[in-house]
Design a protein around this motif. Structure first.
Motif, PDB file in Angstrom:
ATOM      1  N   VAL A  93      12.037 -52.640 -46.888  1.00 14.78           N
ATOM      2  CA  VAL A  93      10.610 -51.518 -47.486  1.00 14.78           C
ATOM      3  C   VAL A  93       9.042 -52.378 -48.346  1.00 14.78           C
ATOM      4  CG1 VAL A  93      10.018 -49.624 -48.568  1.00 14.78           C
ATOM      5  CG2 VAL A  93      12.172 -49.352 -47.490  1.00 14.78           C
ATOM      6  N   LEU A  94       9.874 -53.721 -49.114  1.00 16.72           N
ATOM      7  CA  LEU A  94       9.133 -53.871 -49.347  1.00 16.72           C
ATOM      8  C   LEU A  94       7.812 -54.727 -48.892  1.00 16.72           C
ATOM      9  CD1 LEU A  94      10.172 -55.122 -52.724  1.00 16.72           C
ATOM     10  CD2 LEU A  94       8.449 -53.432 -52.604  1.00 16.72           C
ATOM     11  N   ALA A  95       8.721 -55.271 -47.638  1.00 21.94           N
ATOM     12  CA  ALA A  95       8.529 -56.068 -46.341  1.00 21.94           C
ATOM     13  C   ALA A  95       6.556 -55.320 -46.109  1.00 21.94           C
ATOM     14  CB  ALA A  95       9.455 -56.651 -45.453  1.00 21.94           C
ATOM     15  N   ASN A  96       7.393 -53.926 -44.993  1.00 19.74           N
ATOM     16  CA  ASN A  96       6.363 -53.070 -45.001  1.00 19.74           C
ATOM     17  C   ASN A  96       5.440 -53.369 -45.586  1.00 19.74           C
ATOM     18  OD1 ASN A  96       6.998 -52.223 -42.542  1.00 19.74           O
ATOM     19  ND2 ASN A  96       8.881 -52.070 -43.328  1.00 19.74           N
ATOM     20  N   VAL A  97       5.433 -53.092 -47.086  1.00 20.16           N
ATOM     21  CA  VAL A  97       4.294 -52.409 -48.218  1.00 20.16           C
ATOM     22  C   VAL A  97       4.113 -53.629 -47.891  1.00 20.16           C
ATOM     23  CG1 VAL A  97       4.043 -51.997 -50.061  1.00 20.16           C
ATOM     24  CG2 VAL A  97       5.309 -50.766 -49.259  1.00 20.16           C
ATOM     25  N   VAL A  98       3.938 -55.034 -48.142  1.00 24.48           N
ATOM     26  CA  VAL A  98       3.344 -56.790 -48.450  1.00 24.48           C
ATOM     27  C   VAL A  98       2.458 -56.671 -47.187  1.00 24.48           C
ATOM     28  CG1 VAL A  98       3.382 -58.834 -48.221  1.00 24.48           C
ATOM     29  CG2 VAL A  98       4.816 -57.619 -50.303  1.00 24.48           C
ATOM     30  N   VAL A  99       3.063 -56.572 -46.181  1.00 22.02           N
ATOM     31  CA  VAL A  99       2.357 -56.649 -44.438  1.00 22.02           C
ATOM     32  C   VAL A  99       1.004 -56.077 -44.898  1.00 22.02           C
ATOM     33  CG1 VAL A  99       2.723 -56.281 -42.307  1.00 22.02           C
ATOM     34  CG2 VAL A  99       4.745 -57.287 -43.243  1.00 22.02           C
ATOM     35  N   LEU A 142      21.951 -51.076 -49.790  1.00 19.73           N
ATOM     36  CA  LEU A 142      20.293 -50.394 -50.853  1.00 19.73           C
ATOM     37  C   LEU A 142      19.351 -51.930 -51.076  1.00 19.73           C
ATOM     38  CD1 LEU A 142      21.667 -47.928 -53.366  1.00 19.73           C
ATOM     39  CD2 LEU A 142      19.614 -48.033 -51.277  1.00 19.73           C
ATOM     40  N   PHE A 143      20.587 -53.517 -50.950  1.00 18.22           N
ATOM     41  CA  PHE A 143      19.429 -54.559 -51.675  1.00 18.22           C
ATOM     42  C   PHE A 143      18.767 -54.423 -50.339  1.00 18.22           C
ATOM     43  CE2 PHE A 143      19.210 -59.253 -52.649  1.00 18.22           C
ATOM     44  CZ  PHE A 143      19.099 -58.888 -53.726  1.00 18.22           C
ATOM     45  N   ALA A 144      19.669 -55.012 -49.754  1.00 17.12           N
ATOM     46  CA  ALA A 144      18.563 -55.762 -47.395  1.00 17.12           C
ATOM     47  C   ALA A 144      17.284 -53.961 -47.477  1.00 17.12           C
ATOM     48  CB  ALA A 144      19.538 -55.260 -46.711  1.00 17.12           C
ATOM     49  N   ALA A 145      17.878 -52.928 -47.965  1.00 17.59           N
ATOM     50  CA  ALA A 145      16.484 -52.826 -47.319  1.00 17.59           C
ATOM     51  C   ALA A 145      15.162 -52.158 -48.473  1.00 17.59           C
ATOM     52  CB  ALA A 145      16.974 -50.631 -47.710  1.00 17.59           C
ATOM     53  N   ILE A 146      16.069 -52.310 -49.655  1.00 18.38           N
ATOM     54  CA  ILE A 146      14.173 -52.800 -50.666  1.00 18.38           C
ATOM     55  C   ILE A 146      13.506 -54.148 -50.264  1.00 18.38           C
ATOM     56  CG2 ILE A 146      14.018 -54.050 -52.535  1.00 18.38           C
ATOM     57  CD1 ILE A 146      16.659 -52.773 -54.121  1.00 18.38           C
ATOM     58  N   LEU A 174       4.360 -47.308 -52.672  1.00 19.07           N
ATOM     59  CA  LEU A 174       5.946 -47.888 -53.556  1.00 19.07           C
ATOM     60  C   LEU A 174       6.645 -46.486 -54.100  1.00 19.07           C
ATOM     61  CD1 LEU A 174       4.473 -50.784 -55.935  1.00 19.07           C
ATOM     62  CD2 LEU A 174       5.518 -51.134 -54.317  1.00 19.07           C
ATOM     63  N   LEU A 175       5.880 -45.483 -54.580  1.00 15.78           N
ATOM     64  CA  LEU A 175       6.401 -44.001 -54.716  1.00 15.78           C
ATOM     65  C   LEU A 175       7.161 -44.161 -53.322  1.00 15.78           C
ATOM     66  CD1 LEU A 175       3.876 -42.126 -56.964  1.00 15.78           C
ATOM     67  CD2 LEU A 175       6.258 -42.830 -57.102  1.00 15.78           C
ATOM     68  N   GLN A 176       6.599 -43.784 -52.091  1.00 16.59           N
ATOM     69  CA  GLN A 176       7.187 -44.038 -51.103  1.00 16.59           C
ATOM     70  C   GLN A 176       8.375 -44.474 -50.879  1.00 16.59           C
ATOM     71  OE1 GLN A 176       4.456 -44.438 -47.670  1.00 16.59           O
ATOM     72  NE2 GLN A 176       3.011 -42.872 -47.769  1.00 16.59           N
ATOM     73  N   LEU A 223      -3.411 -64.712 -34.778  1.00 14.54           N
ATOM     74  CA  LEU A 223      -2.075 -64.824 -35.411  1.00 14.54           C
ATOM     75  C   LEU A 223      -1.796 -63.851 -36.679  1.00 14.54           C
ATOM     76  CD1 LEU A 223      -1.981 -68.736 -36.866  1.00 14.54           C
ATOM     77  CD2 LEU A 223      -0.891 -67.744 -35.373  1.00 14.54           C
ATOM     78  N   THR A 224      -2.728 -63.208 -35.917  1.00 15.96           N
ATOM     79  CA  THR A 224      -2.572 -61.788 -37.134  1.00 15.96           C
ATOM     80  C   THR A 224      -1.887 -60.608 -36.573  1.00 15.96           C
ATOM     81  OG1 THR A 224      -5.224 -61.267 -36.944  1.00 15.96           O
ATOM     82  CG2 THR A 224      -4.599 -59.423 -37.691  1.00 15.96           C
ATOM     83  N   PRO A 225      -1.309 -60.568 -35.743  1.00 17.16           N
ATOM     84  CA  PRO A 225      -0.169 -59.386 -35.493  1.00 17.16           C
ATOM     85  C   PRO A 225       0.911 -60.709 -35.336  1.00 17.16           C
ATOM     86  CG  PRO A 225      -1.051 -60.186 -33.433  1.00 17.16           C
ATOM     87  CD  PRO A 225      -2.178 -60.114 -34.568  1.00 17.16           C
ATOM     88  N   ILE A 226       1.248 -61.704 -35.874  1.00 11.03           N
ATOM     89  CA  ILE A 226       2.225 -62.653 -36.205  1.00 11.03           C
ATOM     90  C   ILE A 226       2.686 -62.438 -37.483  1.00 11.03           C
ATOM     91  CG2 ILE A 226       2.698 -65.106 -36.166  1.00 11.03           C
ATOM     92  CD1 ILE A 226       2.028 -65.071 -33.781  1.00 11.03           C
ATOM     93  N   VAL A 227       1.611 -62.186 -38.233  1.00 10.67           N
ATOM     94  CA  VAL A 227       1.704 -62.200 -39.765  1.00 10.67           C
ATOM     95  C   VAL A 227       2.433 -60.596 -40.401  1.00 10.67           C
ATOM     96  CG1 VAL A 227       0.599 -62.052 -42.512  1.00 10.67           C
ATOM     97  CG2 VAL A 227      -0.328 -63.320 -40.308  1.00 10.67           C
ATOM     98  N   THR A 228       2.111 -60.191 -39.290  1.00  9.39           N
ATOM     99  CA  THR A 228       3.243 -58.477 -39.615  1.00  9.39           C
ATOM    100  C   THR A 228       4.188 -58.829 -38.797  1.00  9.39           C
ATOM    101  OG1 THR A 228       0.828 -57.730 -38.547  1.00  9.39           O
ATOM    102  CG2 THR A 228       2.521 -56.069 -38.826  1.00  9.39           C
ATOM    103  N   ILE A 229       4.491 -59.298 -38.309  1.00  7.91           N
ATOM    104  CA  ILE A 229       6.006 -59.289 -37.263  1.00  7.91           C
ATOM    105  C   ILE A 229       7.481 -60.436 -38.355  1.00  7.91           C
ATOM    106  CG2 ILE A 229       7.357 -59.980 -35.384  1.00  7.91           C
ATOM    107  CD1 ILE A 229       5.515 -58.823 -34.285  1.00  7.91           C
ATOM    108  N   PHE A 230       6.033 -60.913 -38.632  1.00  5.97           N
ATOM    109  CA  PHE A 230       6.892 -62.528 -39.421  1.00  5.97           C
ATOM    110  C   PHE A 230       7.037 -61.889 -41.214  1.00  5.97           C
ATOM    111  CE2 PHE A 230       6.455 -65.499 -43.263  1.00  5.97           C
ATOM    112  CZ  PHE A 230       6.966 -66.465 -42.114  1.00  5.97           C
ATOM    113  N   GLY A 231       6.683 -60.986 -41.840  1.00  6.85           N
ATOM    114  CA  GLY A 231       6.699 -60.077 -42.638  1.00  6.85           C
ATOM    115  C   GLY A 231       8.544 -59.910 -42.661  1.00  6.85           C
ATOM    116  N   LEU A 232       7.620 -58.978 -41.740  1.00  7.92           N
ATOM    117  CA  LEU A 232       9.268 -57.753 -41.169  1.00  7.92           C
ATOM    118  C   LEU A 232      10.173 -58.678 -41.275  1.00  7.92           C
ATOM    119  CD1 LEU A 232       7.789 -54.957 -39.300  1.00  7.92           C
ATOM    120  CD2 LEU A 232       7.841 -55.282 -41.836  1.00  7.92           C
ATOM    121  N   ASP A 233       9.987 -59.835 -40.253  1.00  6.29           N
ATOM    122  CA  ASP A 233      11.778 -60.729 -39.295  1.00  6.29           C
ATOM    123  C   ASP A 233      11.905 -61.139 -40.505  1.00  6.29           C
ATOM    124  OD1 ASP A 233      11.551 -59.401 -36.962  1.00  6.29           O
ATOM    125  OD2 ASP A 233      10.178 -61.446 -36.722  1.00  6.29           O
TER     126      ASP A 233
END
Lengths: 356, 334
Positions: free
Chosen positions: B314-320, B307-311, B9-11, B256-266
């Protein structure tokens, strides 16, 4: 394949038929390049409590035959022919739902690489429990107790804790033990071990083989052990089948094969075993050439292009016809070679044996 | 796990700060002159000077950036406007639009629900159809169904969203009249009721989902084919498990494992605005807001939407990353 598959598994007891019998098993894979004849007429019998070793190079049809016994070619493009009789039931013509009831229950398999053979996402214990509960309608707690018992039996320390570990948290030897435990969950009568120790170092290998022999005594199971390691065969098996290019080239009791082998390919295999008691200036011998293409097998004897003893053949042509698998002597020792048997014995005693 | 999350989260904060700085300074490199835009039609040197003073355009860039960041960081926001007519812009203060003077945060809050429902609905559709088609194709590899789904996937990937969207709109609203012409630009479920809400969103969902569904079909198919060739699938069959268990419990779980990753980012990316789809169907979501901001040289609005979109991204990356560790026991967060 005409035999009815309705015979249930238990009817053959006492009929004098062998427990496991393969008759002229054929496994062919149609590919774009042609028909791959992976197994081309494999026959053997095996009784409960006994071990059969199948030996051969990569691509000689060892693993493919074992998958055929499990019915694991069903649903793929492979064409399986011949007959497989297990305890009175014919497996080649059996439907998938029927053979599924035998898998894991009556016939279980130990695979070569336990890391890739176990599901990485599920706990080892749960994978064992699953193997039990698919054939036994018992509560989870009962299956769990049995899984922990078996993990203990195969020598995994503190099995009640390791039950909850994932495969990647086990060492290679432990994984193979867990794999064996999984295969034993339903007390199978026939255990097929496909290169069970190839991925392990020799110390662990010896432990695993000892374990399998102990368990065989206890459960009176029949074992088919597939390997290219003749040391493993010598330790485990009573009978040996040597396969080359999808065919049996020599078969017989283990002592016959090791002390009186007659097929040049078997000589080559025996000669390629590294030995510690040999002088340091000896080169390790290998069989020249490469295993044959299973699409275009060499004409005549499949081993002919790599055979160094063709000049001793009389009356036949090595490149002409496939030699028959003929019995020699009294001990059910069968050999597929055009060289005359007396000449083979002479060659072995004079040229091969001194160098082994 | 806890320490990992705190570090990530600091990152996130650092990344967002870098993005804000880049956006801010890039804007001033462009030849745009916001003062001209703000003072409108009756501009003279005097009014421009007033505008420059009011908005602080005379200050050095670094000071302007500092003022801007104060509104985002300080819990009390910052004050906006010329001396005498100052007003407080509460946290999070993205400033006021140069175009219409509305606080940017208010516009974003208004636009977000439309984008949210658009993205969620489309994601549900593409995930369902993508995974289902991919799975069927993998299990019928080489058969007619496989070829059909691969063909559909190729069609979906190649069909430009902007053409597909207008085609749907023309066919179902204008020609066939199956769906009434939308009389609102922002349908809220609780205001218009479920029927109108669905009528409003169904075509945008399909438009947005098409490309993703096609990609997910191909991805699921490829992953599933790979997985079904794994040794542990053979083991599962050798245990005597039924084919359904083998496919779903042992096969699909891994595939489905890799799909979860891509789904989160999309999904994270889309929550920042689906520009083309929103434009086609005149949905006043973040994507449309972003276009209007850029076309209007509206720095506070651009900063806000970026900034709103970036949030979300970036958060999707952490969640994924966290999800991945939950799904695959071999992955450890450290």
């Amino acid at each position: 394949m005409t035999e009815s598959v309705t015979t249930t598994a238990s009817t053959s007891a006492g009929t004098g038929k062998p427990f496991l019998e393969l008759k002229n098993l054929q496994v062919h894979f149609p590919t774009d390049d042609g028909l791959v004849k992976a197994v081309n007429g494999l026959s053997f019998t095996l009784e409960r409590g006994k071990t059969l070793g199948i030996v051969g190079e990569s691509g000689s049809g060892k693993s493919v035959s074992s998958l055929a016994i499990m019915g694991l070619h069903k649903g793929s493009r492979a064409k399986v022919g011949g007959e497989i009789w297990l305890d009175g039931a014919e497996l080649v013509g059996m439907s998938v739902p029927e053979i599924r009831r035998l898998r894991g229950q009556q016939v279980a398999m130990i695979f070569q690489d336990p890391l890739s053979a176990m599901h990485p996402f599920y706990r080892v214990g749960d994978q064992l429990v699953e193997a039990y509960r698919v054939h036994n309608e018992v509560p989870k707690s009962v299956a769990r107790k049995r899984a922990i018992d078996l993990l203990d039996r195969v020598g995994i320390p503190s099995p009640d804790k390791r039950f909850f570990d994932y495969p990647h948290q086990f060492s290679g030897g432990m994984r193979q033990r867990a794999m064996i435990a999984m295969a034993l969950m339903c007390d199978p009568q026939l255990l097929i071990a496909d290169e069970p120790t190839t991925a392990l170092d020799v110390t662990v290998q010896a432990q695993i083989l000892d374990l399998m022999m102990d368990l065989q005594k206890e459960f009176n199971s029949a074992i088919v052990i597939i390997t290219h390691d003749l040391g493993v065969v010598a330790q485990m098996a009573q009978d040996v089948v040597v396969m080359y290019g999808g065919r049996v080239v020599e078969a017989g009791p283990v002592r016959e094969i090791f002390y009186r082998p007659e097929m040049p390919y078997t000589w080559g295999l025996l000669g390629s075993i590294p030995r510690v008691n040999r002088g340091g200036d000896h080169r390790l011998k290998s069989i020249r050439g490469t295993p044959p293409s299973l699409i275009n097998l060499p004409k005549g004897c499949p081993f002919q292009p790599r055979c160094d003893y063709q000049q001793h053949v009389e009356g036949h042509s090595c490149t002409g016809e496939v030699p028959d698998l003929l019995q020699i002597g009294t001990e059910d020792h069968r050999v597929r070679c055009h060289i005359e048997t007396g000449q083979r014995k002479k060659l072995f005693t004079e040229q091969i044996k001194p160098n082994l | 796990m806890g320490r990992y999350l705190i570090r990530r989260l600091l990152q996130t904060v650092v990344i967002l700060w870098v993005i804000s700085a880049i956006t801010f300074f890039l804007f001033w490199i462009t030849p745009a002159n916001p003062a001209l835009l703000i003072c409108g039609k009756n501009c003279n040197t005097e009014t421009i000077a007033t505008v420059n003073a009011t908005f602080g355009f005379d200050d050095p860039l670094i000071v302007q950036y500092g003022t801007y960041m104060k509104g985002l960081v300080s819990p009390t926001g910052r004050d906006i406007g010329s001396e005498g007519s100052e007003r407080n812009c509460a946290w999070p203060c993205f400033g006021e639009s140069y175009q219409n003077g509305i606080p940017v945060w208010d516009s974003i809050s208004d636009a977000f629900p439309a984008t949210f429902w658009l993205a969620i609905g489309a994601a549900t559709i593409w995930l369902f159809f993508g995974v289902m088609l991919g799975l069927l194709a993998a299990l019928r590899k080489g058969k007619a169904l496989d070829k059909l789904s691969v063909g559909l996937a190729l069609f979906g990937v190649s069909f430009p969203t902007i053409v597909f969207g207008y085609l749907l709109l023309f066919l179902f609203i204008v020609k066939l009249k199956w769906i009434p012409f939308p009389d609102t630009a922002n349908a809220a479920l609780f205001e218009v009721g479920p029927v109108k809400w669905l009528q409003f969103y169904i075509l945008p969902w399909i438009t947005l989902a098409l490309v993703f569904a096609a990609l997910y079909t191909r991805l699921t198919r490829a992953n599933m084919i790979d997985t079904m060739n794994e040794d542990y699938i053979r083991t599962a069959r050798a245990k005597g498990l039924g084919e359904g268990t083998v496919i779903f419990k042992h096969g699909l779980r891994s595939a489905l494992t890799p799909i979860v990753t891509i789904f989160g980012l999309d999904l994270g990316g889309l929550l920042g605005g689906a520009v083309i789809t929103e434009q086609i169907f005149s949905i006043t979501g973040l994507g449309k807001f972003a276009i209007d901001s850029v076309l209007g040289n509206d720095l506070p609005a651009i900063m806000g939407v970026v900034l709103f979109a970036a949030i979300f991204i970036v958060l999707a990356n952490v969640v994924v990353d966290v999800l991945y560790a939950v799904i695959d026991p071999r992955v450890r967060l450290s």
